[in-house]
Design a protein around this motif. Sequence first.
Motif, PDB file in Angstrom:
ATOM      1  N   ALA A  61       0.819  -1.211   0.000  1.00  0.00           N
ATOM      2  CA  ALA A  61       0.000   0.000   0.000  1.00  0.00           C
ATOM      3  C   ALA A  61       0.852   1.259   0.000  1.00  0.00           C
ATOM      4  N   GLU A  62       1.894   1.286   0.824  1.00  0.00           N
ATOM      5  CA  GLU A  62       2.731   2.494   0.945  1.00  0.00           C
ATOM      6  C   GLU A  62       3.511   2.771  -0.337  1.00  0.00           C
ATOM      7  N   LEU A  63       4.166   1.760  -0.879  1.00  0.00           N
ATOM      8  CA  LEU A  63       4.968   1.978  -2.084  1.00  0.00           C
ATOM      9  C   LEU A  63       4.089   2.284  -3.288  1.00  0.00           C
ATOM     10  N   THR A  64       2.932   1.639  -3.374  1.00  0.00           N
ATOM     11  CA  THR A  64       2.017   1.908  -4.483  1.00  0.00           C
ATOM     12  C   THR A  64       1.514   3.344  -4.448  1.00  0.00           C
ATOM     13  N   ALA A  65       1.146   3.816  -3.285  1.00  0.00           N
ATOM     14  CA  ALA A  65       0.656   5.191  -3.168  1.00  0.00           C
ATOM     15  C   ALA A  65       1.716   6.189  -3.631  1.00  0.00           C
ATOM     16  N   LEU A 102       0.689 -12.024  -3.153  1.00  0.00           N
ATOM     17  CA  LEU A 102      -0.349 -11.159  -3.708  1.00  0.00           C
ATOM     18  C   LEU A 102      -0.720 -10.043  -2.748  1.00  0.00           C
ATOM     19  N   ARG A 103      -0.430 -10.241  -1.480  1.00  0.00           N
ATOM     20  CA  ARG A 103      -0.730  -9.203  -0.488  1.00  0.00           C
ATOM     21  C   ARG A 103       0.155  -7.976  -0.682  1.00  0.00           C
ATOM     22  N   PHE A 104       1.278  -8.159  -1.374  1.00  0.00           N
ATOM     23  CA  PHE A 104       2.150  -7.035  -1.737  1.00  0.00           C
ATOM     24  C   PHE A 104       1.826  -6.530  -3.143  1.00  0.00           C
ATOM     25  N   GLY A 105       1.959  -7.390  -4.124  1.00  0.00           N
ATOM     26  CA  GLY A 105       1.872  -6.977  -5.519  1.00  0.00           C
ATOM     27  C   GLY A 105       0.507  -6.534  -5.988  1.00  0.00           C
ATOM     28  N   ASN A 106      -0.548  -7.097  -5.406  1.00  0.00           N
ATOM     29  CA  ASN A 106      -1.879  -6.742  -5.900  1.00  0.00           C
ATOM     30  C   ASN A 106      -2.258  -5.293  -5.640  1.00  0.00           C
ATOM     31  N   HIS A 107      -1.630  -4.666  -4.663  1.00  0.00           N
ATOM     32  CA  HIS A 107      -1.884  -3.230  -4.452  1.00  0.00           C
ATOM     33  C   HIS A 107      -1.495  -2.454  -5.713  1.00  0.00           C
ATOM     34  N   PHE A 108      -0.333  -2.779  -6.262  1.00  0.00           N
ATOM     35  CA  PHE A 108       0.165  -2.086  -7.453  1.00  0.00           C
ATOM     36  C   PHE A 108      -0.653  -2.483  -8.677  1.00  0.00           C
TER      37      PHE A 108
END
Length: 199
Positions: A61-65, A102-108
């Motif tokens: 979430a943080e890196l995607t934002a 997916l809990r990391f990548g799916n945000h992006f």
Amino acid sequence: MTPEIRKIVTYQEDILIEGFKAAATPWRMCAVAAVLTNPWAGRFVSDLKPEIMAFGPILGAELTARITEICGGGDQIEAFGKSAVVGLDGEIEHASGLIHTLRFGNHFREAVQATSYLAFTNTRGAANAPIQIPLMDKHDAGRRSHYLTVHFSIPDAPRADEVVVALGAATSGRPHHRIGDRYQDLKDLGHDLDNPAAI
């Protein structure tokens, strides 16, 4: 359980001229990286899942934002990728664990409305190790114009007990793309477009 993030680093380049010729539209390549304490450093842990489950959504979430803001919104991003570099007291598995969920990548993926998977690297290195994030088209893995690499380093990271987790993006493909695409190669070789053995 939350990741202990020492700092967040951003990298950005706006390319105006490529191959001695001006780009019709300037294009941007960028990355956002979190430098965090490796929760498994210096010891063998058989079950990495608790930290992966806890850290993945927060980092994603943080890196995607941050990366979508740099690019002017998720709709402006055409190519994307991810990377992790674990310090010398860690395993490659630690780098892999934090980005291959997916809990990391799916945000992006959701932020840019992607249909393809995230290209990736996971490596081990000392401080100032190269961080290379391969990119590809967010909808079409065979579109070679968007095969790019964001390349940077962080002078003081990763420390031996740290991991660098990063996302990369580009607002377009190479401006003077002229090497064709994967599908033409397959056609020329007489292969079906869905041939799983073709690269």
